[in-house]
Scaffold this motif. Structure first.
Motif, PDB file in Angstrom:
ATOM      1  N   ASP A 138       0.865  -1.165   0.260  1.00  0.00           N
ATOM      2  CA  ASP A 138      -0.133  -0.055  -0.586  1.00  0.00           C
ATOM      3  C   ASP A 138       0.600   1.447  -0.150  1.00  0.00           C
ATOM      4  OD1 ASP A 138      -2.861   1.047   0.192  1.00  0.00           O
ATOM      5  OD2 ASP A 138      -1.781   2.217   1.864  1.00  0.00           O
ATOM      6  N   GLY A 139       0.670   2.189  -0.900  1.00  0.00           N
ATOM      7  CA  GLY A 139       1.561   3.307  -1.184  1.00  0.00           C
ATOM      8  C   GLY A 139       2.780   3.135  -1.778  1.00  0.00           C
ATOM      9  N   ASN A 173      -6.598  14.266   3.457  1.00  0.00           N
ATOM     10  CA  ASN A 173      -5.891  14.979   1.924  1.00  0.00           C
ATOM     11  C   ASN A 173      -6.799  16.007   2.111  1.00  0.00           C
ATOM     12  OD1 ASN A 173      -5.081  15.652  -0.469  1.00  0.00           O
ATOM     13  ND2 ASN A 173      -5.125  14.297  -1.325  1.00  0.00           N
ATOM     14  N   ASN A 208      -8.395  17.759  -1.480  1.00  0.00           N
ATOM     15  CA  ASN A 208     -10.230  17.237  -1.488  1.00  0.00           C
ATOM     16  C   ASN A 208     -10.956  18.229  -0.910  1.00  0.00           C
ATOM     17  OD1 ASN A 208      -8.685  15.595  -3.149  1.00  0.00           O
ATOM     18  ND2 ASN A 208      -8.928  14.421  -1.680  1.00  0.00           N
ATOM     19  N   TYR A 215       0.353  14.581   6.918  1.00  0.00           N
ATOM     20  CA  TYR A 215      -0.732  13.579   6.152  1.00  0.00           C
ATOM     21  C   TYR A 215       0.075  13.089   5.193  1.00  0.00           C
ATOM     22  CZ  TYR A 215      -3.142  11.423   2.399  1.00  0.00           C
ATOM     23  OH  TYR A 215      -4.138  10.801   1.620  1.00  0.00           O
ATOM     24  N   GLY A 233       0.043   9.831   2.779  1.00  0.00           N
ATOM     25  CA  GLY A 233      -0.180   9.645   1.575  1.00  0.00           C
ATOM     26  C   GLY A 233      -0.255   8.437   1.438  1.00  0.00           C
ATOM     27  N   MET A 249      -1.723   5.319   3.809  1.00  0.00           N
ATOM     28  CA  MET A 249      -2.386   4.269   4.767  1.00  0.00           C
ATOM     29  C   MET A 249      -1.411   4.000   6.265  1.00  0.00           C
ATOM     30  SD  MET A 249      -6.101   2.017   4.961  1.00  0.00           S
ATOM     31  CE  MET A 249      -7.230   2.506   6.323  1.00  0.00           C
ATOM     32  N   ASN A 304     -10.250   9.253   5.195  1.00  0.00           N
ATOM     33  CA  ASN A 304     -10.169   8.678   3.508  1.00  0.00           C
ATOM     34  C   ASN A 304     -11.836   9.277   3.700  1.00  0.00           C
ATOM     35  OD1 ASN A 304     -10.343   9.012   0.713  1.00  0.00           O
ATOM     36  ND2 ASN A 304      -8.076   7.929   1.118  1.00  0.00           N
ATOM     37  N   LYS A 351     -11.209   7.138  -1.720  1.00  0.00           N
ATOM     38  CA  LYS A 351     -10.528   6.273  -2.200  1.00  0.00           C
ATOM     39  C   LYS A 351      -9.805   4.328  -1.635  1.00  0.00           C
ATOM     40  CE  LYS A 351      -5.566   6.347  -4.143  1.00  0.00           C
ATOM     41  NZ  LYS A 351      -4.392   7.028  -3.851  1.00  0.00           N
ATOM     42  N   GLU A 385      -8.321  -2.946   3.228  1.00  0.00           N
ATOM     43  CA  GLU A 385      -7.312  -1.375   3.653  1.00  0.00           C
ATOM     44  C   GLU A 385      -8.271  -1.162   4.790  1.00  0.00           C
ATOM     45  OE1 GLU A 385      -7.524   0.689  -0.307  1.00  0.00           O
ATOM     46  OE2 GLU A 385      -5.469   0.285   0.160  1.00  0.00           O
TER      47      GLU A 385
HETATM   48  P1  P6P Z   1      -4.812  10.706  -1.861  1.00  0.00           P
HETATM   49  C1  P6P Z   1      -2.395   5.035  -1.428  1.00  0.00           C
HETATM   50  O1  P6P Z   1      -2.963   5.129  -2.960  1.00  0.00           O
HETATM   51  C2  P6P Z   1      -4.185   4.602  -0.831  1.00  0.00           C
HETATM   52  O2  P6P Z   1      -4.119   4.160  -1.181  1.00  0.00           O
HETATM   53  C3  P6P Z   1      -3.584   5.085   0.502  1.00  0.00           C
HETATM   54  O3  P6P Z   1      -2.277   3.838   1.347  1.00  0.00           O
HETATM   55  C4  P6P Z   1      -3.475   6.886   1.465  1.00  0.00           C
HETATM   56  O4  P6P Z   1      -4.088   6.708   2.615  1.00  0.00           O
HETATM   57  C5  P6P Z   1      -4.108   7.013  -0.114  1.00  0.00           C
HETATM   58  O5  P6P Z   1      -4.474   6.287  -1.100  1.00  0.00           O
HETATM   59  C6  P6P Z   1      -4.431   8.131  -0.428  1.00  0.00           C
HETATM   60  O6  P6P Z   1      -5.049   8.885  -0.828  1.00  0.00           O
HETATM   61  O7  P6P Z   1      -6.462  10.715  -2.254  1.00  0.00           O
HETATM   62  O8  P6P Z   1      -4.536  10.837  -0.736  1.00  0.00           O
HETATM   63  O9  P6P Z   1      -4.340  10.270  -3.581  1.00  0.00           O
END
Ligand code: P6P
Length: 379
Positions: free
Chosen positions: A139-140, A252, A255, A285, A287, A289, A305, A315, A321
């Motif tokens: 993830d991420g 984030n 948004n 933040y 970005g 998770m 989110n 998302k 998740e």
């Molecule tokens: P946004 C990474 O792509 C992810 O799946 C998570 O790890 C993270 O919290 C989220 O998307 C970030 O989303 O909309 O801030 O880019």
């Protein structure tokens, strides 16, 4: 079971799990699963740490020309997409293979679901196993090229259809049929609400590699740090508890113009010091998770989110998740909810890759947010 601070560094994951099994034999299979997950996470940690050296950064590509039959064969490389339509990184694919194989070879799982796999994986040889597993292998991963933290998220569910399967006849079209010969999806064991998780956790690949998980029930949320010299996960966080309050919000804000007014109002109040604590909250933040949730678990505050007018369900994916992370945070004394104030852990998935809005963190911060949330309205 908790341990005295002084003993911490001598307790490896293997020793911890074997002590659990000696007092509760029913955890024998779970011990095998956790050790396999830990082994896979060690491998993924090495892949992530050496990505730049081994040219494993960047996108997984699909050479176009050779497929379109162009003479030169020097086709333009095009990023491969996962079922979410997101560009796959090389390490997404590698990490998925590492975790999938580690879990398959335990022989203890009949079913796997991964963010990187379009369909759930049926493991014929182990279809009557007690557990199924869901995971986001890396993830991420969009942060990988910048060496920002990433993580593996996993959940383990009891396969509540195993008993039923004994009555069902397997059909060669890969579905199981009930006594009335109706086709019952053989993947329904994956579509359980987070409250049914038997275990959940994550492994964070950052300045250190930390495996955090819980077995639910009376078990704590517990953290093990990978000791690179030993090559072992050693106990460093014996009983993780989310502070009742924090002073960070993690969302984030790019948004925010698309958010429901109730959420904009909440964030506005706490950042101005006009919330219940009258303290000003700071924004944190990453970005990623796993990094944002790990910090929230340790320092408190709230992560979200929330979804917005363009992405009503946000998302993040529910099954691998939101549910595993909400289960873990609530087990650590925190709270979680969806953007309409409902419980993440009671949302019954309709499909493996469905998305969900998700907030989690300090119990009092989540309760304060919920006081602002109105039933989800169309904007
Ligand atoms: P946004 C990474 O792509 C992810 O799946 C998570 O790890 C993270 O919290 C989220 O998307 C970030 O989303 O909309 O801030 O880019």
């Amino acid at each position: 079971p908790t341990v005295a601070q002084g003993q911490l560094s001598t307790i490896t994951l293997q020793r911890y799990l074997s002590s659990l099994v000696s007092s509760d034999e029913s955890l024998r299979e779970m011990e095998g699963l956790m050790l396999s997950i830990a082994m896979a996470c060690k491998t993924i940690s090495t892949l992530v740490n050496r990505a730049g050296i081994n040219q494993l950064t960047g996108l997984e590509t699909d050479v176009m020309g050779t497929r379109s039959g162009s003479q030169s064969g020097k086709g333009k490389n095009k990023a491969k997409k996962n079922i979410q339509g997101e560009d796959q990184k090389k390490l997404d694919v590698l990490s998925n293979g590492v975790l999938k194989n580690a879990l398959k070879f335990t022989g203890k799982l009949g079913l796997l679901a991964s963010e990187e796999e379009d369909e759930a994986l049926l493991i014929e040889s182990a279809l009557d196993s007690r557990y199924v597993a869901v995971f986001d292998p890396l993830d991420g991963s969009s942060n990988i090229d910048a060496s920002i933290c990433t993580g593996t998220i996993f959940g383990v569910l009891e396969d509540d259809t195993v008993e039923l399967k004994n009555e069902y006849k397997r059909n060669n079209d890969d579905c199981v049929r009930n006594a009335d010969a109706e086709c019952v999806s053989s993947t329904e064991a994956l579509l359980q609400p987070g409250s049914q998780l038997a275990a959940s956790g994550y492994c964070m690949y950052s300045s250190s590699t930390i495996l955090v998980f819980t077995l639910g029930g009376s078990h704590p949320v517990i953290g093990f740090t990978l000791d690179p010299q030993l090559g072992e996960f050693v106990l460093t966080h014996p009983n993780m508890r989310v502070p009742k309050r924090g002073t960070y919000y993690s969302v984030n804000e790019g948004n925010s113009w698309l958010w429901d007014a109730s959420i904009r109002h909440y964030i506005d109040k706490i950042k101005r010091g006009e919330g219940e604590t009258k303290k000003r909250y700071s924004s944190r933040y990453v970005g990623s998770m796993v990094g944002d949730v790990h910090r929230t678990l340790l320092y408190g505050g709230i992560f979200g989110n929330p979804g917005d007018v363009k992405h009503r369900n946000g998302k993040l994916r529910l099954v691998y998740e939101c549910s595993p992370m909400s289960f873990l945070v609530e087990q650590a004394g925190g709270g979680s909810c969806t953007s309409d104030g409902g419980s993440v852990l009671e949302v019954v998935p309709e499909s493996v890759h469905q998305r969900s809005t998700c907030w989690l963190g300090s119990i009092e911060d989540v309760q304060e947010l919920k006081s602002y949330l109105t039933p989800e309205e169309t904007n």
